[in-house]
Design an enzyme around this catalytic site. Structure first.
Site, short mmCIF file in Angstrom:
data_model
loop_
_atom_site.label_atom_id
_atom_site.label_comp_id
_atom_site.label_asym_id
_atom_site.label_seq_id
_atom_site.Cartn_x
_atom_site.Cartn_y
_atom_site.Cartn_z
N SER A 136 0.85 -1.18 0.00
CA SER A 136 0.00 0.00 0.00
C SER A 136 0.89 1.24 0.00
CB SER A 136 -0.86 0.01 1.27
OG SER A 136 -1.50 1.27 1.41
N TYR A 150 -1.48 -1.47 10.35
CA TYR A 150 -1.60 -1.90 8.94
C TYR A 150 -0.49 -1.25 8.12
CZ TYR A 150 -3.47 -1.70 4.11
OH TYR A 150 -3.62 -1.76 2.74
N1 LIG Z 1 -8.76 -0.93 -1.14
C1 LIG Z 1 -7.78 -0.09 -0.88
O1 LIG Z 1 -8.01 1.12 -0.70
C2 LIG Z 1 -6.36 -0.59 -0.84
C3 LIG Z 1 -5.33 0.36 -0.86
C4 LIG Z 1 -4.01 -0.08 -0.83
C5 LIG Z 1 -3.75 -1.42 -0.74
N2 LIG Z 1 -4.76 -2.33 -0.70
C6 LIG Z 1 -4.40 -3.75 -0.57
O2 LIG Z 1 -4.97 -4.48 -1.63
C7 LIG Z 1 -5.18 -5.83 -1.22
C8 LIG Z 1 -6.58 -6.25 -1.60
O3 LIG Z 1 -7.52 -5.43 -0.92
P1 LIG Z 1 -8.96 -5.09 -1.52
O4 LIG Z 1 -9.03 -3.64 -1.69
O5 LIG Z 1 -9.28 -5.96 -2.66
O6 LIG Z 1 -9.86 -5.46 -0.22
P2 LIG Z 1 -11.11 -6.44 -0.02
O7 LIG Z 1 -12.11 -6.23 -1.08
O8 LIG Z 1 -11.50 -6.26 1.41
O9 LIG Z 1 -10.49 -7.90 -0.23
C9 LIG Z 1 -9.68 -8.49 0.72
C10 LIG Z 1 -9.45 -9.94 0.32
O10 LIG Z 1 -8.55 -10.53 1.28
C11 LIG Z 1 -9.09 -11.76 1.69
N3 LIG Z 1 -8.66 -12.10 3.03
C12 LIG Z 1 -8.75 -11.36 4.17
N4 LIG Z 1 -8.29 -12.06 5.22
C13 LIG Z 1 -7.90 -13.26 4.73
C14 LIG Z 1 -7.36 -14.43 5.32
N5 LIG Z 1 -7.09 -14.51 6.64
N6 LIG Z 1 -7.11 -15.50 4.53
C15 LIG Z 1 -7.38 -15.45 3.20
N7 LIG Z 1 -7.87 -14.37 2.58
C16 LIG Z 1 -8.14 -13.30 3.35
C17 LIG Z 1 -10.59 -11.60 1.61
O11 LIG Z 1 -11.21 -12.87 1.42
P3 LIG Z 1 -12.02 -13.73 2.50
O12 LIG Z 1 -12.68 -12.77 3.44
O13 LIG Z 1 -12.98 -14.53 1.66
O14 LIG Z 1 -10.99 -14.60 3.15
C18 LIG Z 1 -10.71 -10.77 0.33
O15 LIG Z 1 -10.72 -11.61 -0.79
C19 LIG Z 1 -4.91 -5.85 0.28
O16 LIG Z 1 -3.61 -6.36 0.53
C20 LIG Z 1 -4.97 -4.40 0.68
O17 LIG Z 1 -4.19 -4.13 1.83
C21 LIG Z 1 -6.07 -1.95 -0.75
#
Ligand SMILES: NC(=O)c1ccc[n+]([C@@H]2O[C@H](COP(=O)([O-])OP(=O)(O)OC[C@H]3O[C@@H](n4cnc5c(N)ncnc54)[C@H](OP(=O)(O)O)[C@@H]3O)[C@@H](O)[C@H]2O)c1
Length: 257
Positions: A136, A150
């Site tokens: 991130s 985080y």
């Molecule tokens: N959205 C943002 O603003 C943003 C910004 C910067 C970076 N990111 C990064 O991008 C990545 C994806 O985030 P996103 O935005 O797509 O968020 P999201 O829609 O909340 O998706 C998170 C994913 O992680 C999975 N997950 C969470 N805990 C888990 C566990 N213990 N085991 C296996 N899977 C797990 C969830 O699946 P289940 O619940 O089905 O397990 C879900 O598929 C993350 O690393 C996040 O930190 C996001």
């Protein structure tokens, strides 16, 4: 079989789901990993004709080893492994409990460590492969301090990734290691964060326009075609990072104004 194989953690929503759909549409075989089976099935049905679902909790080393094993049993190879699963938090450093810290470090940092140690031996054996760690912008610039541990976990991902990359460049130059630092992405992430996401005034003034998961998937697809050590996904990020590292005090003064 000569189809290329990608493994994606956090495939049940957001960036991971969009990436699975994108790579499936390119004719790749896609291994979808996360905890929620029903969601994974939904995403898999839109991710092309060559898919494998492996229910996985990324905080468990045995699950990550099982993910590697199942992928190899089914497809015989892995070309790209994306450590994407993650979870935010909405609590300041001073308010964190030890349990909060463990939970957030495990899902964001330990998971990446487990993923690396699961797949890199396979990449070393074949002399090629691409590991992509989704970090991130907040791992580089403490722009949203309520994300506290985080942000620390993502900083640790940044450092772990860089060290792995340098090691492998010496011993296995065919293995590519990439770090991806998105800005704000319009997924379920904000809602799923432990303790939620407070409203923050400087987000709106940052010039950082939210990106969609599909936009991030397009950027990741380009990264897979043309591997780079690290990328910011948001066009506003490089300049903000430069300003932060040029003068931390001035940047922080500006943040608290
Ligand atoms: N959205 C943002 O603003 C943003 C910004 C910067 C970076 N990111 C990064 O991008 C990545 C994806 O985030 P996103 O935005 O797509 O968020 P999201 O829609 O909340 O998706 C998170 C994913 O992680 C999975 N997950 C969470 N805990 C888990 C566990 N213990 N085991 C296996 N899977 C797990 C969830 O699946 P289940 O619940 O089905 O397990 C879900 O598929 C993350 O690393 C996040 O930190 C996001």
């Amino acid at each position: 079989m000569d189809k290329k194989v990608i493994v994606v953690t956090g495939a049940s929503s957001g960036i991971g789901a969009a990436l699975c759909k994108k790579m499936g549409a390119q004719g790749w075989c896609v291994v979808l990993a996360a905890r929620r089976l029903a969601e994974l099935e939904k995403i898999a049905s839109g991710s092309g004709t060559c898919t494998l679902i492996v229910p996985t909790d990324v905080t468990k080393r045995s699950d990550m080893d099982h993910l590697k094993k199942k992928s190899l049993e089914k497809f015989g190879r892995i070309d790209v492994w994306v450590n994407n699963a993650g979870r935010g938090i909405g609590k300041r450093v001073i308010d964190l409990t030890e349990q909060d810290l463990d939970e957030i470090m495990n899902v964001n940092f330990k998971s990446v460590f487990f993923g690396i140690q699961a797949v890199v031996p396979h990449f070393m054996e074949k002399g090629s492969g691409h590991i992509i760690n989704i970090s991130s912008f907040l791992g580089r610039v403490p722009f949203a301090t309520f994300r506290s541990v985080y942000n620390a976990a993502k900083s640790a991902v940044n450092t772990l990734t860089a060290n792995l990359r340098v090691d492998l460049r010496r011993s296995h130059p065919g293995i590519k290691v990439s770090l991806v630092m998105p800005g704000v992405v319009s997924s379920e992430f904000q809602k799923n964060a432990l303790y939620g996401t407070p409203q923050v005034p400087h987000f709106s003034g940052s010039g950082m326009k939210p990106q969609t998961p599909e936009e991030i998937a397009d950027i990741l697809f380009e990264l897979i075609k043309n591997p780079k050590p690290e990328i910011y996904t948001n066009p506003a990020s490089p300049d903000m990072a430069r300003r932060y590292y040029e003068d931390v005090a001035a940047f922080e003064d500006n943040m608290v104004k």
